[in-house]
Design a protein around this motif. Structure first.
Motif, PDB file in Angstrom:
ATOM      1  N   LYS A   1       0.822  -1.213   0.000  1.00 47.17           N
ATOM      2  CA  LYS A   1       0.000   0.000   0.000  1.00 47.17           C
ATOM      3  C   LYS A   1       0.860   1.269   0.000  1.00 47.17           C
ATOM      4  O   LYS A   1       0.541   2.248  -0.669  1.00 47.17           O
ATOM      5  N   ASP A   2       1.967   1.284   0.752  1.00 49.76           N
ATOM      6  CA  ASP A   2       2.806   2.488   0.813  1.00 49.76           C
ATOM      7  C   ASP A   2       3.439   2.813  -0.537  1.00 49.76           C
ATOM      8  O   ASP A   2       3.596   3.976  -0.895  1.00 49.76           O
ATOM      9  N   ALA A   3       3.788   1.774  -1.294  1.00 55.56           N
ATOM     10  CA  ALA A   3       4.377   1.999  -2.617  1.00 55.56           C
ATOM     11  C   ALA A   3       3.336   2.566  -3.582  1.00 55.56           C
ATOM     12  O   ALA A   3       3.670   3.390  -4.454  1.00 55.56           O
ATOM     13  N   ILE A   4       2.086   2.154  -3.437  1.00 50.96           N
ATOM     14  CA  ILE A   4       1.009   2.700  -4.275  1.00 50.96           C
ATOM     15  C   ILE A   4       0.814   4.192  -3.960  1.00 50.96           C
ATOM     16  O   ILE A   4       0.738   5.033  -4.857  1.00 50.96           O
ATOM     17  N   ILE A   5       0.750   4.509  -2.657  1.00 51.46           N
ATOM     18  CA  ILE A   5       0.557   5.904  -2.234  1.00 51.46           C
ATOM     19  C   ILE A   5       1.710   6.778  -2.763  1.00 51.46           C
ATOM     20  O   ILE A   5       1.479   7.834  -3.365  1.00 51.46           O
ATOM     21  N   GLU A   6       2.934   6.288  -2.558  1.00 48.20           N
ATOM     22  CA  GLU A   6       4.118   7.035  -2.984  1.00 48.20           C
ATOM     23  C   GLU A   6       4.103   7.294  -4.491  1.00 48.20           C
ATOM     24  O   GLU A   6       4.379   8.405  -4.950  1.00 48.20           O
TER      25      GLU A   6
END
Ligand code: ZN
Length: 262
Positions: free
Chosen positions: A203-208
């Motif tokens: 999820k953090d890579a998607i947000i970034e």
């Protein structure tokens, strides 16, 4: 005045982005994606944007008019399902954000027709993403027309509105597919920013990826089917961070100034 503004924006973008014309660019990248997939994506993006830039594909959108400012359209593909589509709607409802859903016809059954209706009733667009999610380039014209019309008819039977905006599965088009779509009255919607939520499960890579690449007028590709729990997890922070950056959310019909339904 508007022309001068547009000229200045283009000048600024040329300075920032060099030779790449951002009007015909599909962005989104992540270190979570391996070199082969990155290369495949680059090839697909180049093959898709070139005929648009050259004017060979018509009635197709990658993004909105950049002079409209910090506006973005969130789009969700591959619903409905019995789980994540409702969760996405809950999140959008919480932030009072309106979005656009490209739904697949064949998974629409009695047990999830309610979420199709719910998406429409809560002010989102319910649009056409084909009946069986095929590669349209592999189909004959009459099969493409069948994919289009069966889906719009099914959506109309639930929402009362026949969608005229279409997103091709896999973004897979060629000149023949484009001609068939246009002849049958459909407007084709691709995207300018791929969240890559279909490939990244972090999820953090998607947000970034979304926050680092966002530009005014972007159409953001996301997914809301059963396979996309990470998209659901990423969505609240994506909305909050975009709001902090001053972005407003619009549906595709508002953002592009086009009719969504017949
Ligand atoms: Zn899809």
């Amino acid at each position: 005045m508007k022309n001068i503004l547009l000229f200045l924006i283009i000048l600024l973008q040329t300075a920032l982005f060099g030779d790449n014309n951002p009007l015909y660019e599909i962005r989104g990248e992540s270190s979570e994606i391996d070199a082969n997939l990155t290369q495949f994506l680059k090839q697909w993006r180049d093959n898709t944007t070139k005929p648009i830039e050259d004017g060979n594909y018509t009635n197709i959108f990658l993004h909105a008019d950049i002079t409209k400012g910090k506006i973005v359209a969130l789009t969700f593909d591959d619903s409905p399902d019995e789980n994540n589509t409702d969760k996405v709607l809950d999140i959008l409802n919480h932030y009072n954000v309106k979005a656009s859903f490209f739904m697949i016809g064949s998974p629409i059954q009695d047990n999830n027709a309610t979420v199709v209706k719910r998406a429409f009733d809560e002010g989102h667009l319910v649009l056409n993403h084909s009946f069986t999610h095929p590669h349209l380039k592999t189909l004959a014209n009459d099969e493409i027309i069948q994919e289009l019309n069966a889906t719009s008819e099914k959506i109309e039977s639930i929402t009362g509105h026949y969608p005229l905006l279409f997103r091709p599965p896999y973004g897979d088009v060629n000149q023949q597919v484009m001609n068939t779509l246009n002849t049958n009255g459909y407007t084709t919607i691709l995207w300018s920013l791929d969240s890559l939520d279909w490939a990244i499960k972090n999820k953090d890579a998607i947000i970034e990826n979304v926050i680092n690449h966002i530009q005014p007028g972007d159409i953001v590709l996301m997914h809301s089917s059963r396979a996309n729990q990470s998209s659901v997890d990423a969505l609240p922070e994506i909305i909050e961070k975009l709001q902090q950056l001053g972005y407003k959310f619009e549906r595709l019909d508002e953002m592009l100034g086009i009719k969504a339904y017949r």
